[in-house]
Design an enzyme around this catalytic site. Structure first.
Site, PDB file in Angstrom:
ATOM      1  N   TYR A  80       0.857  -1.183   0.000  1.00  0.00           N
ATOM      2  CA  TYR A  80       0.000   0.000   0.000  1.00  0.00           C
ATOM      3  C   TYR A  80       0.903   1.245   0.000  1.00  0.00           C
ATOM      4  O   TYR A  80       1.835   1.331   0.817  1.00  0.00           O
ATOM      5  CB  TYR A  80      -0.862  -0.062   1.271  1.00  0.00           C
ATOM      6  CG  TYR A  80      -1.815   1.067   1.446  1.00  0.00           C
ATOM      7  CD1 TYR A  80      -2.944   1.174   0.645  1.00  0.00           C
ATOM      8  CD2 TYR A  80      -1.610   2.025   2.420  1.00  0.00           C
ATOM      9  CE1 TYR A  80      -3.831   2.219   0.823  1.00  0.00           C
ATOM     10  CE2 TYR A  80      -2.500   3.071   2.603  1.00  0.00           C
ATOM     11  CZ  TYR A  80      -3.608   3.153   1.794  1.00  0.00           C
ATOM     12  OH  TYR A  80      -4.489   4.192   1.968  1.00  0.00           O
ATOM     13  N   ASP A 135      -0.203  -7.252   6.569  1.00  0.00           N
ATOM     14  CA  ASP A 135      -1.389  -6.410   6.433  1.00  0.00           C
ATOM     15  C   ASP A 135      -2.453  -7.265   5.750  1.00  0.00           C
ATOM     16  O   ASP A 135      -2.300  -7.663   4.597  1.00  0.00           O
ATOM     17  CB  ASP A 135      -1.034  -5.177   5.601  1.00  0.00           C
ATOM     18  CG  ASP A 135      -2.215  -4.217   5.407  1.00  0.00           C
ATOM     19  OD1 ASP A 135      -3.369  -4.674   5.470  1.00  0.00           O
ATOM     20  OD2 ASP A 135      -1.957  -3.027   5.164  1.00  0.00           O
ATOM     21  N   LYS A 190     -11.854  -0.377   5.791  1.00  0.00           N
ATOM     22  CA  LYS A 190     -12.254  -1.029   4.554  1.00  0.00           C
ATOM     23  C   LYS A 190     -13.344  -2.075   4.832  1.00  0.00           C
ATOM     24  O   LYS A 190     -14.435  -1.708   5.176  1.00  0.00           O
ATOM     25  CB  LYS A 190     -11.024  -1.639   3.875  1.00  0.00           C
ATOM     26  CG  LYS A 190      -9.810  -0.678   3.821  1.00  0.00           C
ATOM     27  CD  LYS A 190     -10.010   0.493   2.888  1.00  0.00           C
ATOM     28  CE  LYS A 190      -8.974   1.600   3.051  1.00  0.00           C
ATOM     29  NZ  LYS A 190      -7.597   1.207   2.960  1.00  0.00           N
TER      30      LYS A 190
HETATM   31  C1  LIG Z   1      -6.369   1.739   3.360  1.00  0.00           C
HETATM   32  C2  LIG Z   1      -5.250   0.842   3.653  1.00  0.00           C
HETATM   33  C3  LIG Z   1      -4.313   1.148   4.658  1.00  0.00           C
HETATM   34  C4  LIG Z   1      -4.382   2.440   5.446  1.00  0.00           C
HETATM   35  O1  LIG Z   1      -5.507   2.466   6.271  1.00  0.00           O
HETATM   36  P1  LIG Z   1      -6.225   3.826   6.747  1.00  0.00           P
HETATM   37  O2  LIG Z   1      -7.369   3.324   7.564  1.00  0.00           O
HETATM   38  O3  LIG Z   1      -6.631   4.581   5.525  1.00  0.00           O
HETATM   39  O4  LIG Z   1      -5.223   4.575   7.554  1.00  0.00           O
HETATM   40  C5  LIG Z   1      -3.294   0.245   4.889  1.00  0.00           C
HETATM   41  N1  LIG Z   1      -3.177  -0.907   4.190  1.00  0.00           N
HETATM   42  C6  LIG Z   1      -4.052  -1.231   3.219  1.00  0.00           C
HETATM   43  C7  LIG Z   1      -3.870  -2.514   2.480  1.00  0.00           C
HETATM   44  C8  LIG Z   1      -5.101  -0.380   2.906  1.00  0.00           C
HETATM   45  O5  LIG Z   1      -5.964  -0.704   1.932  1.00  0.00           O
END
Ligand SMILES: *Cc1c(COP(=O)(O)O)cnc(C)c1O
Length: 408
Positions: free
Chosen positions: A123, A195, A220
């Protein structure tokens, strides 16, 4: 009512009943939904009790609250459910995914002189965090392709202190071989972090595949409705939890009671949404694959995808996630803009995982800070479009994509 034995419940059941356990039985009745504790401070019976609360727990070991930044009942309830969902030892929730990632990197022990080996397709903001915050602090950052068969050899060769990957890459949805990476990290004594935002505990639980720390942007799929920003770290071991809690508290990154409540509400329908989004995504991928205006489709659920076999093994229920990417035959920015402007149902939005279908163009969004040749070397062409498939009726999604492709 007898206290339920939650340990035998499946994920769907657990998430639906996640808010009931934590509150007191009142003579007036017990709410089925945890109230939002909009209080920054907590009063205690006497000063001795306050003393214990400021220390974080009562002599019985029970959680006690004194000040909301150090923890609050809504965040705590969310932490409990995420910990169970990911089969971890404990969890800490944060004000955003980025705050969670930052705390996980610090807790993993990145100090001046240490080295992190990370997948190159992370990301975008995570790469910026590594470059702008950790590198100036003396951390060596090595980015490389960890999706190939030589990933374990790279880890052994680099001898990093921390290995950092994502379950699925953005936007080309390449799947990481979790077991191979965690085993290689553990062999060189590195802390492994993944992640897991794109897969959620519905599709895979990385701790069961040997990972030390799992991070999420709960903004998300977990929240799922595009109305809250949150993050979480789930730890496989107790040892890192105190550190994570300390960073949440010291950096002021604790999740608020309101946002905790929204994520808890989202979680109740996580498995239903994931089922629908994954099933819709597979149908959309098959449709795009046959479309004359489409060059190719990247989706691990398609038999032609290089990691289809790995995905079938690693991801549950024969489902492959709600994200996919495809390339237009006409590989140009103008063609991509035209396609996106023609869409009537799919939203042009810089996020993913919500109930509605969203479309994004990596060269102006997640990968806008890279040069064209950097993007090309990662396989992201000027015709590359990313789709996050929602829960709409799949025929409507397909019709919208079809008319936008045909009139482009
Ligand atoms: C959106 C996202 C992030 C960051 O998260 P936020 O809630 O926007 O701070 C980190 N890793 C992935 C894979 C993401 O899609």
């Amino acid at each position: 009512m007898k206290k339920p034995d939650r340990s035998s419940w499946k994920l769907d059941t657990l998430l639906v009943h996640s808010t009931e356990q934590d509150h007191v039985t009142e003579a007036t009745g017990m709410p089925t939904v945890q109230p939002i504790y909009a209080s920054t401070t907590y009063l205690h019976r006497d000063t001795e009790a306050l003393d214990y609360a400021l220390g974080g727990a009562l002599p019985s070991g029970e959680q006690a609250y004194a000040y909301a930044r150090q923890g609050n009942p809504n965040a705590h309830a969310l932490e409990n459910i995420l910990c169970q969902a990911e089969a971890g030892a404990g969890a800490v929730v944060f004000g955003s995914g980025m705050a969670a990632i930052h705390a996980a990197l610090l807790a993993a022990g990145l100090v001046p002189g240490s080295k992190i080996l990370a997948a190159q397709d992370l990301y975008g903001t995570t790469i910026t965090l590594l470059r702008k915050i950790l590198m100036p602090g003396g951390v060596e950052v090595v980015l490389c392709d960890l999706y190939g068969t030589d990933a374990a050899a790279r880890i052994e060769e680099e001898q990093p202190d921390v290995v950092y990957v994502e379950t699925l890459s953005n936007p080309l949805v390449k799947l990481i071989d979790l077991d191979t990476i965690s085993a290689a990290a553990s062999k060189v004594g590195a802390v492994s972090i993944v992640d897991s935002t794109f897969t959620t505990p519905y599709l895979v639980r990385p701790i069961e595949h040997g990972f030390d720390l799992v991070v999420h942007s709960a903004t998300k799929y977990m929240g799922g409705h595009g109305d809250s920003t949150a993050g979480a770290v789930i730890s496989a071991k107790n040892a890192l939890l105190d550190l994570l809690r300390t960073y949440a508290n010291m950096l002021g990154a604790m999740l608020s009671p309101f946002e905790s409540h929204l994520i808890m509400r989202g979680l109740k329908t996580l498995t239903l949404r994931m089922e629908r989004q994954c099933d819709n995504a597979l149908q959309v991928a098959r449709f795009l694959q046959r479309h004359p205006a489409v060059e190719c489709v990247h989706y691990p659920g398609l038999p032609g995808h290089p990691q289809h076999e790995l995905a079938s093994r690693l991801l549950e229920y024969g489902r492959f996630g709600g994200l996919l990417a495809f390339e237009l035959k006409e590989q140009s920015r103008a063609a991509a803009f035209c396609f996106m402007d023609n869409l009537q149902l799919c939203l042009r939005a810089a996020t993913l995982g919500d109930v509605y279908s969203q479309v994004s163009y990596p060269p102006i969004a997640s990968h806008r800070n890279l040069t064209e040749s950097e993007r090309q070397s990662m396989g992201i062409t000027d015709g590359c479009i990313r789709l996050s498939i929602g829960i709409e009726n799949v025929e409507d999604i397909i019709n919208d994509l079809d008319q936008a492709l045909t009139s482009s």
